[in-house]
Design a protein around this motif. Structure first.
Motif, mmCIF file in Angstrom:
data_model
loop_
_atom_site.group_PDB
_atom_site.id
_atom_site.type_symbol
_atom_site.label_atom_id
_atom_site.label_comp_id
_atom_site.label_asym_id
_atom_site.label_seq_id
_atom_site.Cartn_x
_atom_site.Cartn_y
_atom_site.Cartn_z
ATOM 1 N N ASN A 69 0.833 -1.210 0.000
ATOM 2 C CA ASN A 69 0.000 0.000 0.000
ATOM 3 C C ASN A 69 0.861 1.252 0.000
ATOM 4 O OD1 ASN A 69 -2.425 -1.351 -0.079
ATOM 5 N ND2 ASN A 69 -2.653 -1.414 2.135
ATOM 6 N N THR A 70 1.940 1.239 0.768
ATOM 7 C CA THR A 70 2.848 2.385 0.801
ATOM 8 C C THR A 70 3.475 2.604 -0.567
ATOM 9 O OG1 THR A 70 3.330 1.987 3.126
ATOM 10 C CG2 THR A 70 4.894 3.342 1.921
ATOM 11 N N ALA A 71 3.918 1.514 -1.206
ATOM 12 C CA ALA A 71 4.522 1.625 -2.539
ATOM 13 C C ALA A 71 3.500 2.127 -3.556
ATOM 14 C CB ALA A 71 5.085 0.278 -2.970
ATOM 15 N N LYS A 72 2.275 1.640 -3.444
ATOM 16 C CA LYS A 72 1.213 2.062 -4.359
ATOM 17 C C LYS A 72 0.934 3.555 -4.208
ATOM 18 C CE LYS A 72 -3.693 1.180 -4.783
ATOM 19 N NZ LYS A 72 -4.780 0.300 -4.372
ATOM 20 N N GLU A 73 0.831 4.023 -2.968
ATOM 21 C CA GLU A 73 0.596 5.444 -2.726
ATOM 22 C C GLU A 73 1.753 6.289 -3.238
ATOM 23 O OE1 GLU A 73 -0.134 5.752 1.448
ATOM 24 O OE2 GLU A 73 -2.060 4.716 1.327
ATOM 25 N N SER A 74 2.985 5.806 -3.028
ATOM 26 C CA SER A 74 4.162 6.529 -3.505
ATOM 27 C C SER A 74 4.175 6.599 -5.029
ATOM 28 C CB SER A 74 5.430 5.840 -2.998
ATOM 29 O OG SER A 74 6.578 6.470 -3.513
ATOM 30 N N ALA A 75 3.851 5.491 -5.677
ATOM 31 C CA ALA A 75 3.828 5.472 -7.143
ATOM 32 C C ALA A 75 2.744 6.416 -7.678
ATOM 33 C CB ALA A 75 3.577 4.052 -7.648
ATOM 34 N N TYR A 76 1.582 6.410 -7.027
ATOM 35 C CA TYR A 76 0.505 7.306 -7.455
ATOM 36 C C TYR A 76 0.933 8.762 -7.298
ATOM 37 C CZ TYR A 76 -3.948 9.714 -7.648
ATOM 38 O OH TYR A 76 -4.947 10.578 -7.978
ATOM 39 N N SER A 77 1.554 9.061 -6.171
ATOM 40 C CA SER A 77 2.008 10.426 -5.916
ATOM 41 C C SER A 77 3.063 10.858 -6.936
ATOM 42 C CB SER A 77 2.573 10.516 -4.493
ATOM 43 O OG SER A 77 3.140 11.782 -4.263
ATOM 44 N N THR A 78 4.002 9.963 -7.226
ATOM 45 C CA THR A 78 5.052 10.271 -8.199
ATOM 46 C C THR A 78 4.460 10.467 -9.591
ATOM 47 O OG1 THR A 78 6.646 9.004 -6.902
ATOM 48 C CG2 THR A 78 7.224 9.445 -9.183
ATOM 49 N N ALA A 79 3.530 9.602 -9.975
ATOM 50 C CA ALA A 79 2.891 9.723 -11.291
ATOM 51 C C ALA A 79 2.107 11.029 -11.394
ATOM 52 C CB ALA A 79 1.977 8.527 -11.544
ATOM 53 N N HIS A 80 1.421 11.379 -10.317
ATOM 54 C CA HIS A 80 0.667 12.627 -10.315
ATOM 55 C C HIS A 80 1.609 13.827 -10.454
ATOM 56 C CE1 HIS A 80 -2.724 15.233 -9.518
ATOM 57 N NE2 HIS A 80 -2.040 15.838 -8.570
ATOM 58 N N ALA A 81 2.731 13.791 -9.711
ATOM 59 C CA ALA A 81 3.704 14.891 -9.788
ATOM 60 C C ALA A 81 4.326 14.966 -11.178
ATOM 61 C CB ALA A 81 4.781 14.713 -8.733
ATOM 62 N N ALA A 82 4.621 13.801 -11.777
ATOM 63 C CA ALA A 82 5.209 13.790 -13.118
ATOM 64 C C ALA A 82 4.216 14.341 -14.146
ATOM 65 C CB ALA A 82 5.627 12.370 -13.500
ATOM 66 N N GLY A 83 2.950 13.995 -13.998
ATOM 67 C CA GLY A 83 1.931 14.525 -14.903
ATOM 68 C C GLY A 83 1.809 16.034 -14.791
ATOM 69 N N ALA A 84 1.848 16.522 -13.554
ATOM 70 C CA ALA A 84 1.769 17.977 -13.343
ATOM 71 C C ALA A 84 2.985 18.668 -13.949
ATOM 72 C CB ALA A 84 1.672 18.275 -11.850
ATOM 73 N N GLN A 85 4.157 18.068 -13.789
ATOM 74 C CA GLN A 85 5.390 18.643 -14.347
ATOM 75 C C GLN A 85 5.326 18.632 -15.878
ATOM 76 O OE1 GLN A 85 7.775 19.806 -12.249
ATOM 77 N NE2 GLN A 85 8.949 20.624 -13.930
ATOM 78 N N ALA A 86 4.819 17.557 -16.455
ATOM 79 C CA ALA A 86 4.703 17.476 -17.918
ATOM 80 C C ALA A 86 3.737 18.539 -18.443
ATOM 81 C CB ALA A 86 4.235 16.075 -18.333
ATOM 82 N N ARG A 87 2.609 18.731 -17.746
ATOM 83 C CA ARG A 87 1.663 19.773 -18.171
ATOM 84 C C ARG A 87 2.307 21.160 -18.079
ATOM 85 N NH1 ARG A 87 -1.637 16.088 -15.716
ATOM 86 N NH2 ARG A 87 -1.541 17.055 -13.653
ATOM 87 N N GLU A 88 3.109 21.361 -17.048
ATOM 88 C CA GLU A 88 3.787 22.657 -16.892
ATOM 89 C C GLU A 88 4.776 22.880 -18.041
ATOM 90 O OE1 GLU A 88 6.957 24.820 -13.887
ATOM 91 O OE2 GLU A 88 5.652 23.257 -13.081
ATOM 92 N N TYR A 89 5.581 21.859 -18.366
ATOM 93 C CA TYR A 89 6.540 21.995 -19.466
ATOM 94 C C TYR A 89 5.825 22.195 -20.796
ATOM 95 C CZ TYR A 89 10.364 20.592 -16.371
ATOM 96 O OH TYR A 89 11.294 20.532 -15.366
ATOM 97 N N TYR A 90 4.710 21.498 -20.982
ATOM 98 C CA TYR A 90 3.941 21.661 -22.207
ATOM 99 C C TYR A 90 3.438 23.109 -22.321
ATOM 100 C CZ TYR A 90 0.365 21.083 -25.759
ATOM 101 O OH TYR A 90 -0.402 21.226 -26.892
ATOM 102 N N GLY A 91 2.951 23.642 -21.222
ATOM 103 C CA GLY A 91 2.482 25.030 -21.213
ATOM 104 C C GLY A 91 3.607 25.998 -21.536
ATOM 105 N N GLN A 92 4.797 25.743 -20.970
ATOM 106 C CA GLN A 92 5.936 26.616 -21.253
ATOM 107 C C GLN A 92 6.337 26.532 -22.723
ATOM 108 O OE1 GLN A 92 9.024 25.449 -18.540
ATOM 109 N NE2 GLN A 92 8.019 26.365 -16.751
#
Length: 112
Positions: free
Chosen positions: A59-82
């Protein structure tokens, strides 16, 4: 030759020793049975604890992976916007860069 059938009767001391040995063997059997039951119980408890720890770690690994994926998606959207903002500000440079990248890709893929 004379054959006589005699049954040897154990003396009181011998009879007492045999009974003591039988009692000790019975006690030993009981102790082994209790030890077996206790070891089985400990094994089941250890298995239950191991499953609980593994589930918690998963469960801890799953939550960490979800959090990392969410952060990576947000970073990708930010770079796309830039990148989109840069293209809107300098369309000629964007077209030139795209043409250069396309030319280099064509050279690399055309080589045999």
């Amino acid at each position: 030759m004379a054959t006589a059938t005699q049954t040897a009767k154990p003396s009181n001391g011998m009879d007492k020793s045999v009974k003591e040995l039988e009692a000790q063997i019975a006690a030993l059997k009981s102790d082994v049975s209790e030890l077996t039951a206790t070891l089985g119980k400990l094994g089941r408890e250890a298995g239950t604890e191991a499953r609980a720890r593994a589930s918690k770690a998963a469960n801890t690994a799953k939550e960490s992976a979800y959090s990392t994926a969410h952060a990576a998606g947000a970073q990708a959207r930010e770079y796309y916007g830039q990148a989109e903002a840069q293209v809107r500000e300098n369309p000629a440079a964007a077209v030139g860069i795209a043409a250069g990248v396309g030319f280099l890709a064509g050279l690399l893929f055309a080589r045999k």
